[in-house]
Scaffold this active site. Structure first.
Site, PDB file in Angstrom:
ATOM      1  N   ARG A 126       0.839  -1.197   0.000  1.00 44.58           N
ATOM      2  CA  ARG A 126       0.000   0.000   0.000  1.00 44.58           C
ATOM      3  C   ARG A 126       0.871   1.243   0.000  1.00 44.58           C
ATOM      4  O   ARG A 126       1.906   1.302   0.675  1.00 44.58           O
ATOM      5  CB  ARG A 126      -0.911   0.023   1.242  1.00 44.58           C
ATOM      6  CG  ARG A 126      -2.152  -0.837   1.118  1.00 44.58           C
ATOM      7  CD  ARG A 126      -3.145  -0.299   0.076  1.00 44.58           C
ATOM      8  NE  ARG A 126      -4.310  -1.163  -0.061  1.00 44.58           N
ATOM      9  CZ  ARG A 126      -4.440  -2.138  -0.958  1.00 44.58           C
ATOM     10  NH1 ARG A 126      -3.473  -2.393  -1.827  1.00 44.58           N
ATOM     11  NH2 ARG A 126      -5.548  -2.863  -1.013  1.00 44.58           N
ATOM     12  N   HIS A 162      -1.057   0.932  -9.870  1.00 44.46           N
ATOM     13  CA  HIS A 162      -1.798   0.023  -8.986  1.00 44.46           C
ATOM     14  C   HIS A 162      -2.535  -1.052  -9.797  1.00 44.46           C
ATOM     15  O   HIS A 162      -3.743  -1.270  -9.633  1.00 44.46           O
ATOM     16  CB  HIS A 162      -2.779   0.804  -8.088  1.00 44.46           C
ATOM     17  CG  HIS A 162      -3.225   0.011  -6.889  1.00 44.46           C
ATOM     18  ND1 HIS A 162      -3.553   0.591  -5.682  1.00 44.46           N
ATOM     19  CD2 HIS A 162      -3.412  -1.323  -6.704  1.00 44.46           C
ATOM     20  CE1 HIS A 162      -3.910  -0.340  -4.812  1.00 44.46           C
ATOM     21  NE2 HIS A 162      -3.836  -1.516  -5.426  1.00 44.46           N
TER      22      HIS A 162
HETATM   23  P1  NDP Z   1      -1.878 -11.505   4.047  1.00 41.73           P
HETATM   24  O1  NDP Z   1      -2.808 -11.017   5.088  1.00 41.73           O
HETATM   25  O2  NDP Z   1      -1.991 -12.905   3.556  1.00 41.73           O
HETATM   26  O3  NDP Z   1      -0.363 -11.289   4.527  1.00 41.73           O
HETATM   27  C1  NDP Z   1       0.065 -10.131   5.177  1.00 41.73           C
HETATM   28  C2  NDP Z   1       1.474 -10.358   5.691  1.00 41.73           C
HETATM   29  O4  NDP Z   1       1.955  -9.126   6.239  1.00 41.73           O
HETATM   30  C3  NDP Z   1       1.538 -11.407   6.801  1.00 41.73           C
HETATM   31  O5  NDP Z   1       2.706 -12.183   6.660  1.00 41.73           O
HETATM   32  C4  NDP Z   1       1.635 -10.541   8.055  1.00 41.73           C
HETATM   33  O6  NDP Z   1       2.316 -11.145   9.162  1.00 41.73           O
HETATM   34  C5  NDP Z   1       2.457  -9.387   7.544  1.00 41.73           C
HETATM   35  N1  NDP Z   1       2.284  -8.209   8.394  1.00 41.73           N
HETATM   36  C6  NDP Z   1       1.169  -7.491   8.642  1.00 41.73           C
HETATM   37  N2  NDP Z   1       1.417  -6.489   9.502  1.00 41.73           N
HETATM   38  C7  NDP Z   1       2.717  -6.587   9.815  1.00 41.73           C
HETATM   39  C8  NDP Z   1       3.566  -5.851  10.662  1.00 41.73           C
HETATM   40  N3  NDP Z   1       3.128  -4.792  11.362  1.00 41.73           N
HETATM   41  N4  NDP Z   1       4.854  -6.231  10.763  1.00 41.73           N
HETATM   42  C9  NDP Z   1       5.312  -7.300  10.067  1.00 41.73           C
HETATM   43  N5  NDP Z   1       4.557  -8.045   9.241  1.00 41.73           N
HETATM   44  C10 NDP Z   1       3.274  -7.688   9.111  1.00 41.73           C
HETATM   45  O7  NDP Z   1      -2.022 -10.479   2.820  1.00 41.73           O
HETATM   46  P2  NDP Z   1      -1.741 -10.741   1.266  1.00 41.73           P
HETATM   47  O8  NDP Z   1      -0.416 -11.365   1.122  1.00 41.73           O
HETATM   48  O9  NDP Z   1      -2.891 -11.416   0.632  1.00 41.73           O
HETATM   49  O10 NDP Z   1      -1.738  -9.230   0.720  1.00 41.73           O
HETATM   50  C11 NDP Z   1      -0.829  -8.277   1.228  1.00 41.73           C
HETATM   51  C12 NDP Z   1      -1.222  -6.895   0.776  1.00 41.73           C
HETATM   52  O11 NDP Z   1      -0.936  -6.711  -0.602  1.00 41.73           O
HETATM   53  C13 NDP Z   1      -2.712  -6.547   0.853  1.00 41.73           C
HETATM   54  O12 NDP Z   1      -3.097  -6.222   2.167  1.00 41.73           O
HETATM   55  C14 NDP Z   1      -2.799  -5.352  -0.074  1.00 41.73           C
HETATM   56  O13 NDP Z   1      -2.529  -4.164   0.648  1.00 41.73           O
HETATM   57  C15 NDP Z   1      -1.685  -5.589  -1.079  1.00 41.73           C
HETATM   58  N6  NDP Z   1      -2.198  -5.903  -2.417  1.00 41.73           N
HETATM   59  C16 NDP Z   1      -1.828  -5.076  -3.457  1.00 41.73           C
HETATM   60  C17 NDP Z   1      -2.256  -5.351  -4.717  1.00 41.73           C
HETATM   61  C18 NDP Z   1      -1.802  -4.523  -5.861  1.00 41.73           C
HETATM   62  O14 NDP Z   1      -2.293  -4.700  -6.976  1.00 41.73           O
HETATM   63  N7  NDP Z   1      -0.852  -3.638  -5.666  1.00 41.73           N
HETATM   64  C19 NDP Z   1      -3.136  -6.492  -5.013  1.00 41.73           C
HETATM   65  C20 NDP Z   1      -3.437  -7.294  -3.861  1.00 41.73           C
HETATM   66  C21 NDP Z   1      -2.985  -6.989  -2.617  1.00 41.73           C
HETATM   67  P3  NDP Z   1       1.742 -12.479   9.841  1.00 41.73           P
HETATM   68  O15 NDP Z   1       2.005 -13.572   8.844  1.00 41.73           O
HETATM   69  O16 NDP Z   1       2.538 -12.627  11.073  1.00 41.73           O
HETATM   70  O17 NDP Z   1       0.267 -12.244  10.064  1.00 41.73           O
HETATM   71  C1  OXD Z   2      -6.031  -5.432  -3.470  1.00 37.45           C
HETATM   72  C2  OXD Z   2      -5.562  -4.439  -4.433  1.00 37.45           C
HETATM   73  O1  OXD Z   2      -5.952  -5.198  -2.271  1.00 37.45           O
HETATM   74  O2  OXD Z   2      -5.851  -4.586  -5.647  1.00 37.45           O
HETATM   75  O3  OXD Z   2      -6.494  -6.501  -3.917  1.00 37.45           O
HETATM   76  O4  OXD Z   2      -4.880  -3.487  -4.060  1.00 37.45           O
END
Ligand code: NDP
Ligand code: OXD
Length: 319
Positions: A234, A282
Site C-alpha cells: 500500500r 496500482h
Molecule cells: P496476508 O494477510 O496474507 O499477509 C500479510 C502479511 O503481512 C503477513 O505475513 C503478516 O504477518 C504481515 N504483516 C502485517 N502487519 C505486519 C507488521 N506490522 N509487521 C510485520 N509483518 C506484518 O495479505 P496478502 O499477502 O494477501 O496481501 C498483502 C497486501 O498486498 C494486501 O493487504 C494489499 O494491501 C496488497 N495488495 C496489493 C495489490 C496490488 O495490486 N498492488 C493487489 C493485492 C494486494 P503475519 O504472517 O505474522 O500475520
Molecule cells: C487489493 C488491491 O488489495 O488490488 O487486492 O490493491
C-alpha cells in the site's frame, strides 16, 4: 420460502467488467450494483451481503442489516476505517489468479533491477550498443516483507529464478530454504537485503513505514551496490519524499512502485521523472471479476450451510 437476499455490489473499479460479469453471477439471488444508475437509489435495508471496493460513505447506514462484508480485493484498508462499519465478518479476496499476477509483477521488477533495465532503456533511446555485466540472481538477496498469501508465492517463484530470498513478517514463518525473521528482527533482516519487496497490508503499524531511516539500514555492499525498494502493498506505507531523496542521493539504487500515498499519482510528482524508478498504476494484481464473484458465491454458500467463512480478517490486527 422467502426470496434470497441479493448481493449488494459497490466496486469502484472497472465498471464495464463488473457489469458484464454480474450478468451471469449470483443467478440464484441476483445483485444490486449501486454503480449502475438503475440500482443507485434502491432500498438496501433487506440486503445481507455486500461486496465492496472503496464503497460510498453512506453505504452502511443505507444497508443496516448486513451479515457479511466481502472486500473486492486482498486488502481491506479501504473499509476498515469507515464510519458505521458494522461488527460482522469481513472476508478478503484470496484467489489464484490474483496471487499469480502479483508474483509476475514482483519477479519482473526484481529482474528489471538485477539487469539494470532502466540503463538499457536509456541506451536504446540513444541508439547506443552499451553492454552491461549484471550479477547473477544468486548473488542478490531479495528481502520480502509480508509472508502472507502474496509474499509466500513471491518467495517461492523468486527462488525458482535463483535469487537468495529472505522474509520478514509479524509472526515468524517456517519456509524451507528461506531465512525468516519476525517483527522484532527488522534491522537484521534489512542489513541482509539488497532488493526490498513490500507486500504488507496497510495498518497503523505499517503506515509511513518505508522511510529514509529504513532505506539506510539496507545492505550497501551487495552485488547490486545500492539497494532497491519495490512496493506493491500500500502506498500509505511509504514516504514518497524520502524515496525521491534516497534515489537522488544514492541511498537507493532504484525503486519500483505500484502503489502511492495518493492515487492516482499526481502529474507533478518528481517520481515520474526518475530514470531508475519504474511506476505502474496500482495494477500489479487486479481482481478479475468472474473469479471475485465465484469466490463470493462460494463463501455465501458456506455461510448459509453453517460452515466457517474462509479468509476472514482479524479486526484487531487490521488485515
Ligand atoms: P496476508 O494477510 O496474507 O499477509 C500479510 C502479511 O503481512 C503477513 O505475513 C503478516 O504477518 C504481515 N504483516 C502485517 N502487519 C505486519 C507488521 N506490522 N509487521 C510485520 N509483518 C506484518 O495479505 P496478502 O499477502 O494477501 O496481501 C498483502 C497486501 O498486498 C494486501 O493487504 C494489499 O494491501 C496488497 N495488495 C496489493 C495489490 C496490488 O495490486 N498492488 C493487489 C493485492 C494486494 P503475519 O504472517 O505474522 O500475520
Ligand atoms: C487489493 C488491491 O488489495 O488490488 O487486492 O490493491
Amino acid at each position: 420460502m422467502s426470496a434470497l437476499s441479493p448481493v449488494l455490489v459497490d466496486l469502484k473499479f472497472n465498471p464495464e467488467g463488473v457489469a458484464r460479469a454480474l450478468k451471469t453471477a449470483f443467478s440464484d439471488r441476483g445483485s444490486i450494483n449501486v454503480a449502475d444508475t438503475v440500482d443507485a437509489a434502491r432500498d438496501l435495508r433487506a440486503v445481507e451481503y455486500a461486496l465492496l471496493w472503496k464503497p460510498d460513505a453512506d453505504l452502511f447506514s443505507r444497508a443496516p442489516n448486513l451479515k457479511v462484508i466481502f472486500s473486492g480485493g486482498a486488502g481491506v484498508d479501504h473499509i476498515i476505517g469507515m464510519a458505521g462499519l458494522p461488527d460482522i465478518p469481513i472476508v478478503r479476496f484470496v484467489d489464484r489468479s490474483l496471487t499469480t499476477r502479483m508474483t509476475e509483477w514482483v519477479v519482473m521488477q526484481c529482474l528489471m533491477h538485477l539487469r539494470a533495465q532502466y540503463a538499457h532503456d536509456i541506451s536504446q533511446r540513444r541508439r547506443e550498443w552499451a553492454k552491461l555485466i549484471a550479477p547473477e540472481a544468486a548473488e542478490v538477496t531479495v528481502g520480502v516483507m509480508g509472508l502472507g498469501i502474496l509474499g509466500q508465492d513471491a518467495v517461492a517463484k523468486l527462488k525458482v529464478m535463483g535469487f537468495n530470498v529472505i522474509g520478514w513478517s509479524r509472526t515468524r514463518k517456517t519456509i524451507e530454504g528461506v531465512e525468516t525473521f519476525d517483527a522484532g528482527e527488522l534491522d537484521r533482516f534489512l542489513a541482509k537485503t539488497d532488493i526490498l519487496v513490500g507486500l504488507l497490508p496497510l495498518t497503523p503499524e505499517t503506515t509511513g513505514f518505508y522511510d529514509s531511516g529504513l532505506f539506510k539500514k539496507l545492505r550497501r555492499d551487495g552485488a547490486l551496490g545500492q539497494p532497491v525498494f519495490i512496493n506493491a502493498g500500500r502506498g500509505k506505507s511509504q514516504i514518497e519524499a524520502d524515496i525521491v531523496s534516497a534515489v537522488g542521493e544514492g541511498t537507493l539504487g532504484g525503486a519500483s512502485l505500484d502503489v502511492f500515498e495518493v492515487e492516482p499519482l499526481a502529474a507533478d510528482s518528481p517520481l515520474w521523472e526518475l530514470e531508475n524508478v519504474f511506476i505502474t498504476p496500482h495494477d500489479a494484481a487486479v481482481s478479475e471479476e468472474n473469479a471475485l464473484f465465484r469466490h463470493v458465491e462460494t463463501q455465501i454458500a458456506r455461510f448459509e450451510r453453517g460452515e466457517p467463512l474462509q479468509f476472514v480478517i482479524d479486526r484487531a490486527a487490521g488485515y
